[in-house]
Scaffold this motif. Structure first.
Motif, mmCIF file in Angstrom:
data_model
loop_
_atom_site.group_PDB
_atom_site.id
_atom_site.type_symbol
_atom_site.label_atom_id
_atom_site.label_comp_id
_atom_site.label_asym_id
_atom_site.label_seq_id
_atom_site.Cartn_x
_atom_site.Cartn_y
_atom_site.Cartn_z
ATOM 1 N N ASP A 135 0.858 -1.187 0.000
ATOM 2 C CA ASP A 135 0.000 0.000 0.000
ATOM 3 C C ASP A 135 0.898 1.242 0.000
ATOM 4 O OD1 ASP A 135 0.938 0.316 2.603
ATOM 5 O OD2 ASP A 135 -0.887 -0.449 3.535
ATOM 6 N N VAL A 242 0.551 -6.304 -3.171
ATOM 7 C CA VAL A 242 -0.859 -6.033 -2.909
ATOM 8 C C VAL A 242 -1.638 -7.313 -2.603
ATOM 9 C CG1 VAL A 242 -1.660 -6.109 -5.315
ATOM 10 C CG2 VAL A 242 -2.817 -4.597 -3.675
ATOM 11 N N GLN A 245 -3.054 -7.866 0.820
ATOM 12 C CA GLN A 245 -4.353 -7.282 1.186
ATOM 13 C C GLN A 245 -5.496 -8.254 0.865
ATOM 14 O OE1 GLN A 245 -3.949 -4.587 2.747
ATOM 15 N NE2 GLN A 245 -2.265 -3.421 1.837
ATOM 16 N N TYR A 246 -5.386 -8.907 -0.283
ATOM 17 C CA TYR A 246 -6.448 -9.836 -0.666
ATOM 18 C C TYR A 246 -6.440 -11.052 0.262
ATOM 19 C CZ TYR A 246 -5.856 -6.988 -4.894
ATOM 20 O OH TYR A 246 -5.716 -5.950 -5.770
ATOM 21 N N LYS A 248 -5.494 -11.034 3.438
ATOM 22 C CA LYS A 248 -6.075 -10.629 4.725
ATOM 23 C C LYS A 248 -7.598 -10.520 4.637
ATOM 24 C CE LYS A 248 -3.900 -9.677 8.000
ATOM 25 N NZ LYS A 248 -3.351 -10.578 9.050
ATOM 26 N N GLU A 249 -8.060 -10.192 3.454
ATOM 27 C CA GLU A 249 -9.498 -10.041 3.252
ATOM 28 C C GLU A 249 -10.188 -11.412 3.198
ATOM 29 O OE1 GLU A 249 -10.603 -6.677 2.103
ATOM 30 O OE2 GLU A 249 -12.702 -7.244 1.913
ATOM 31 N N MET A 313 -4.683 -10.087 -9.904
ATOM 32 C CA MET A 313 -5.276 -10.773 -8.766
ATOM 33 C C MET A 313 -6.420 -9.921 -8.238
ATOM 34 S SD MET A 313 -5.188 -13.392 -6.917
ATOM 35 C CE MET A 313 -3.628 -14.112 -7.418
ATOM 36 N N ASN A 314 -7.403 -10.566 -7.622
ATOM 37 C CA ASN A 314 -8.447 -9.800 -6.952
ATOM 38 C C ASN A 314 -9.077 -10.695 -5.897
ATOM 39 O OD1 ASN A 314 -10.598 -11.367 -8.099
ATOM 40 N ND2 ASN A 314 -10.327 -10.221 -10.003
ATOM 41 N N PRO A 315 -9.838 -10.107 -4.966
ATOM 42 C CA PRO A 315 -10.380 -10.938 -3.884
ATOM 43 C C PRO A 315 -11.307 -12.032 -4.401
ATOM 44 C CG PRO A 315 -11.054 -8.602 -3.660
ATOM 45 C CD PRO A 315 -10.099 -8.680 -4.783
ATOM 46 N N THR A 316 -12.018 -11.761 -5.497
ATOM 47 C CA THR A 316 -12.945 -12.769 -6.017
ATOM 48 C C THR A 316 -12.197 -14.057 -6.394
ATOM 49 O OG1 THR A 316 -14.268 -10.931 -6.859
ATOM 50 C CG2 THR A 316 -14.836 -13.123 -7.650
#
Ligand SMILES: Cc1ncc(C[n+]2csc(CCOP(=O)(O)OP(=O)(O)O)c2C)c(N)n1
Ligand code: SF4
Ligand code: SF4
Ligand code: SF4
Lengths: 591, 192
Positions: A135, A242, A245-246, A248-249, A313-316
Motif C-alpha cells: 500500500d 498487494v 491485502q487480498y 487478509k481479506e 489478482m483480486n479478492p474474487t
C-alpha cells in the motif's frame, strides 16, 4: 507524532524520495508509473528532476548521479525496464555510490499495456534487492529504506509497484516533521577498477555481486519488512505486494508470511514459517516467482486448480481458491445485466490531429506498421488503418523488415513525436543507411498524449515547466541525410494525400511530419463548431468514416438503411476535417 | 465501523475521479481507514470509467469484490446497467439521470439499447435518481454536475455535511469553491 495524508503509492514514492534527500530523478512516462515524476516535480527545489527521452537514458542519468555520490531515482512502467536493461545489468556489477532506487510499475491485467510482465524476475536477474509495497504507507517507508539498503550494500534497489498500488490512494502517516531530507552527496573518488568493468575487473565484480546477494539474504532474514503474522496454523500463506491485502481479506484467520523485501528471499525465515504451519500456500500476482523458489527449497506447497498466475489478482479469485481448498465460502451472488450493451471503447478525441493521417493512409491502401500512443486507436473501425503495433519505436524497423521480405504495395511506418524521440531516431537512420525506402510518418502533436500530456523535446518545456529548446524533427532527418523530408498540416487532407502518395511511391526513403497540436493539451477542444445542413446532406456516409465522436447519426433517409449525418455541437472541436470529405458541401462552420 | 464499499461509474470527462477523491478525503477526515482505487483510462475522453472507494475501521483489499458494493453511484444511465454485477444484494443505487450516447451507437456500429428505462426499473426497483445535469445548469455551470452528485451521495454516507465541505475545500480551488458548495447543497436537498 503523526501526520496522515491520503496518497497513491505513486505520490508516496515522490514524498519518500523528498524525505530521503533524493538529489536526482529521471524517468520516461508510462502508465501506471507516470505520476511518480509528476509528483517529484513538486519537490523540484531539492530534487533535480526531468523527463528523459526514454527509459534507457533515464536509467543512465540516474546511474551517473549515483556514481557521482548522489541519491538517485528512476521510474518506469514494466516495459520501460526492458528498454533500460542494458545499463542496469552492468551497473549492478559496478555497484552504487549514492543510493539508486529503480521503481518498476507493473500492469497485471494489462489495463493500459501491450503485455504483462512480472519484473520481480528482472530484479532477481539483476541480483538487485527488491521491495514490494502492499500500500502507499509501505511505498513511503520502503523507498526510504531502499536508499539506505542501496548505499549499505552498493546495490541498485528495486521498488515494484503494480497498477493497484500505483493508482490506489491509502492513508499514509508521513510524520509531522515531513520535509526534504538533507542527505549530503557522497564524495566521488575515481576508481576504474569499479566503474570500468573490462573483463579483468568485471570478473572480480561478478564475485562481489554473488557475495552481496548472500549478505542481502542474511539482511532480509531480519528485515522488518519480512514478517510473520501468526494465526490459525492449519494453513500458512506466503504472500507479497498487494496480494497481502487480498489474503487478509479472504483468509483473515490464517498465518501469513508477508514478504516485503522479496529478493533475495530469506530462506531461513521461510523455513521457520513452513515448519510452524500444517500446509503452505503461496499467493502472488503474475509469475510463480516465490512459488518456484520455495519449491526449489524443497518445500511442499498446497496444489490447487484455481488459476492464480496470470492477469490481475483480486479478492474474487481468492474466494474461488478458498472455496476449492476449504469449501467454507460461496462466491458472492452476482447479477449481471444483459450481455450486448453497447460498448464505450476509447476513441481519438473530436478534432484529434491523428485522424486525417489514418483516413488518408486507409484511402491510399497502405500497409501501416504502427506504434504506441493515442494514435494506436487508428487501428480500429471505422479508420482500420494500422496493421501492427509491437513496442515503442518498432514501426520503422517493422516497415523496413516487411519491405525486405518483399511485401507488395505501399508501406508506411507511423509513430508519434514522443515515440520518435524515444526510439524512432535510430530506426530512420537504419533505413537510410541500409538503402531502404520506407516512408516514416511522424504524428507531431508536440506532446506525449497517451500517458496524460507530458512535455517532450518537441514541446519547448521541461518536466518542471522551464523553457527548453524545441527539436525540429525535419531537421533531425535532414541532418541524418534524408533528402525527402516533408512537413504538412495534419488537417490539410488534399495536401496530406498528395505528399503521402508521392513519398510511398518514390524510390527513396522519406520522413513526413504531419503536424497539429493535441486538442486536449493545447486546449483547442472548443476552437469552433461545424454543423450539417440537412437539406444538402445526401446520407452518403463519407464523414462517418472519419470516426469523429462528434459526428453522430441524424435522421434516416427514405430507404431506412442510411442516415444523414449530424454534428454534436457540444463535442465538435472545430478541426475542419469533415467538410473536406463531404462532396455535397453539406458541412459548414457555424462558429 | 463495518467497511462500506462504494463504486462510482460513468463516462470519462464527467468528473468521477474528483467525486471519488472527495468521498475518500471525507472518510479520511472522519478518521476512517480508506482505500480509493481507480483505473485511469487513456488520455482520450469518453471511455467507461470506474473508481472504487472503501472505508471503515480497517480496509485491506483496494478492489471491491463483485456483488459486494453497498452503493453504486452511476453518472450515466447506460453505465448503471453495465456495472450491475458490482452491487450487493441489498445495495443501493444512486443514478444521475443522463445518457451519453456511446460512439459505437452514434456511429451506427452497434444497436441502441432497447427500453433502457424499463431495464433499469426491472434491475433496480429502488433506484434513486437525480437529474444532476439540470441542477448544475440551474447554477449556470454544467461542470458542477459532479458536485451535485456528491451532495446526493453524501446523504447516503455516515458523514456529516461539515466534513464533506471541508474535504471539498481541500480539493477544489478557492475561486470555484462557493459555486461547488452550492452545487453540493442542491444535490443533497434533492434526495433528502
Ligand atoms: C517502453 C515504453 N515506455 C513507455 C510506454 C508508455 N507509452 C505509451 S504511448 C506513449 C507516448 C506516446 O506519445 P506520442 O508518441 O507523442 O503519441 P501521442 O499519444 O501523443 O499520440 C508512452 C509513453 C510504453 N508503452 N512503452
Ligand atoms: S489526447 Fe490528444 S493526441 Fe490523444 S486522442 Fe485526444 S487529441 Fe488526440
Ligand atoms: S459526407 Fe456530407 S453528404 Fe455525406 S453524410 Fe456526411 S454530411 Fe452528409
Ligand atoms: S470539425 Fe468535424 S471532424 Fe472536426 S471535430 Fe468537428 S465534427 Fe469532428
Amino acid at each position: 507524532m503523526s501526520h496522515k495524508v491520503l496518497l497513491s503509492a505513486n505520490e508516496a514514492v515522490a514524498w519518500a524520495a523528498c524525505k530521503a534527500g533524493c538529489h536526482v530523478a529521471s524517468a520516461y512516462p508510462g502508465t501506471p508509473s507516470t505520476e511518480i515524476l509528476e509528483n517529484i516535480a513538486k519537490f523540484k527545489d531539492t530534487i533535480n528532476c526531468e523527463w528523459a527521452v526514454n527509459e534507457k537514458v533515464a536509467m543512465e542519468v540516474a546511474v551517473g548521479a549515483s556514481i557521482a555520490g548522489a541519491r538517485a531515482l528512476t521510474a518506469m512502467k514494466h516495459v520501460g525496464l526492458n528498454v533500460a536493461m542494458d545499463p542496469l545489468m552492468t551497473y549492478t556489477y559496478v555497484g552504487t555510490n549514492g543510493g539508486l532506487v529503480i521503481v518498476s510499475a507493473d500492469d497485471p491485467g494489462m489495463h493500459s499495456s501491450q503485455n504483462e510482465q512480472d519484473n520481480r524476475n528482472i530484479a532477481k536477474f539483476a541480483r538487485a534487492p527488491l521491495f514490494e509495497p502492499a500500500d502507499s504507507q509501505e511505498a513511503f517507508d520502503m523507498v526510504q529504506a531502499a536508499f539506505e539498503v542501496s548505499e549499505q550494500f552498493h546495490a541498485p534497489c528495486f521498488i515494484r509497484l503494480t497498477t493497484r498500488t500505483s493508482h490506489t490512494s491509502t492513508v499514509v502517516d508521513v510524520g509531522d516533521d515531513f520535509g526534504p531530507g538533507n542527505t549530503p552527496v557522497k564524495p566521488y573518488v575515481k576508481d576504474i577498477s569499479r566503474t570500468i568493468p573490462v573483463p579483468m575487473f568485471a570478473r572480480g565484480q561478478r564475485l562481489k555481486a554473488q557475495e552481496r546477494t548472500a549478505a542481502l539474504r542474511t539482511f532480509a532474514e531480519t528485515s522488518p519488512f519480512n514478517r510473520i503474522e501468526p494465526g490459525d496454523r492449519r494453513l500458512g500463506i506466503v504472500t507479497s505486494g498487494v496480494c497481502y491485502q487480498y489474503v487478509k481479506e479472504v483468509f483473515p484467520e490464517f498465518s501469513v508470511l508477508k514478504l516485503g523485501l522479496s529478493n533475495p528471499l530469506p530462506f531461513e525465515l521461510i523455513r521457520k514459517f513452513a515448519e510452524s504451519v500444517d500446509k503452505l500456500l503461496v499467493v502472488e500476482e503474475l509469475d510463480p516467482f516465490l512459488e518456484e523458489q520455495l519449491l526449489a527449497m524443497g518445500l511442499e506447497l498446497v496444489r490447487h486448480e484455481t488459476e492464480l498466475n496470470m492477469l490481475e489478482m483480486n479478492p474474487t479469485r481468492l474466494i474461488a481458491l478458498r472455496k476449492e481448498l476449504l469449501g467454507d465460502v460461496e462466491l458472492p451472488a452476482v447479477k449481471r445485466a444483459d450481455a450486448g450493451l453497447p460498448t464505450r471503447p476509447p476513441v481519438l478525441c473530436a478534432g484529434c490531429s491523428h485522424r486525417g493521417v489514418f483516413y488518408t493512409l486507409a484511402k491510399l491502401g497502405a500497409t501501416v506498421t504502427g506504434d504506441i500512443g493515442c494514435y494506436t486507436l487508428g487501428a480500429f473501425p471505422p479508420l482500420n488503418a494500422m496493421d501492427t503495433t509491437i513496442c515503442m519505436g518498432a514501426s520503422i524497423g517493422n516497415a523496413f523488415g516487411m519491405e525486405k521480405a518483399g511485401h507488395k504495395g505501399r508501406i508506411a511506418a507511423v509513430l508519434g513525436d514522443s515515440t520518435f524521440f524515444h526510439s524512432g531516431m535510430t530506426g530512420i537512420l537504419n533505413v537510410l543507411y541500409n538503402g531502404g525506402k520506407v516512408t516514416t510518418v511522424v504524428l507531431d502533436n508536440r506532446i506525449t498524449g497517451m500517458t496524460g500530456h507530458q512535455d517532450n523535446p518537441g514541446s519547448g518545456k521541461t518536466l518542471t515547466g522551464d523553457p527548453a529548446p524545441v527539436t525540429d524533427i525535419a531537421e533531425v532527418a535532414r541532418g541524418m541525410g534524408y533528402k525527402r523530408v516533408e512537413k504538412v498540416s495534419a488537417y490539410d487532407l488534399p495536401k496530406l494525400e498528395a505528399v503521402l502518395k508521392e513519398a510511398m511511391d518514390s524510390d527513396e526513403p522519406a520522413v513526413v511530419i504531419a503536424g497539429g497540436p493535441c486538442r486536449i493539451a493545447a486546449k483547442l477542444t472548443r476552437a469552433g463548431t461545424y454543423a450539417v445542413d440537412t437539406e444538402k446532406c445526401k446520407a452518403c456516409g463519407a464523414c462517418f468514416k472519419l470516426g469523429c465522436p462528434a459526428i453522430v447519426r441524424g435522421e434516416a433517409v427514405a430507404d431506412g438503411k442510411r442516415f444523414k449525418s449530424s454534428i454534436d455541437p457540444n463535442q465538435c472541436a472545430g478541426c475542419g476535417l469533415c467538410p473536406q470529405v463531404c462532396k455535397f458541401d453539406a458541412i459548414k462552420k457555424i462558429r | 465501523m463495518k467497511t462500506m464499499n462504494v463504486s462510482l461509474v460513468g463516462v470519462g470527462g464527467q468528473g468521477i475521479l474528483l467525486t471519488s477523491d472527495i468521498l475518500a478525503k471525507t472518510a479520511t477526515l472522519a478518521g476512517c481507514d480508506v482505500k480509493k482505487s481507480e483505473i485511469h483510462g487513456m488520455a482520450q475522453r469518453g471511455g467507461s470509467v470506474i473508481s472504487q472507494v472503501r472505508f471503515g475501521d480497517k480496509v485491506y483489499s483496494p478492489i471491491i469484490p463483485d456483488g459486494t458494493s453497498d452503493l453504486l453511484v452511476s453518472f450515466d444511465r447506460l453505465e448503471t446497467l453495465r456495472w450491475r454485477h458490482l452491487l450487493a444484494p441489498n445495495g443501493k443505487v444512486l443514478m444521475n439521470d443522463t445518457y451519453i450516447t456511446p460512439i459505437t451507437v452514434s456511429s451506427g456500429q452497434q444497436p441502441e439499447v432497447e427500453d433502457l428505462s424499463g431495464k433499469l426499473a426491472a434491475e433496480y426497483p429502488d433506484l434513486l435518481k437525480i437529474d444532476a445535469m439540470q441542477l448544475a445548469e440551474s447554477l449556470g455551470n454544467t461542470r458542477t454536475m459532479n458536485m451535485v452528485i456528491a451532495g446526493a451521495l453524501s446523504s447516503l454516507t455516515p458523514f456529516g455535511t461539515e466534513l464533506w465541505q471541508e474535504a471539498m475545500r481541500q480539493r477544489i480551488p478557492a475561486k470555484l469553491i462557493d459555486l461547488n458548495l452550492k452545487a453540493f447543497d442542491l444535490g443533497r436537498q434533492a434526495v433528502l
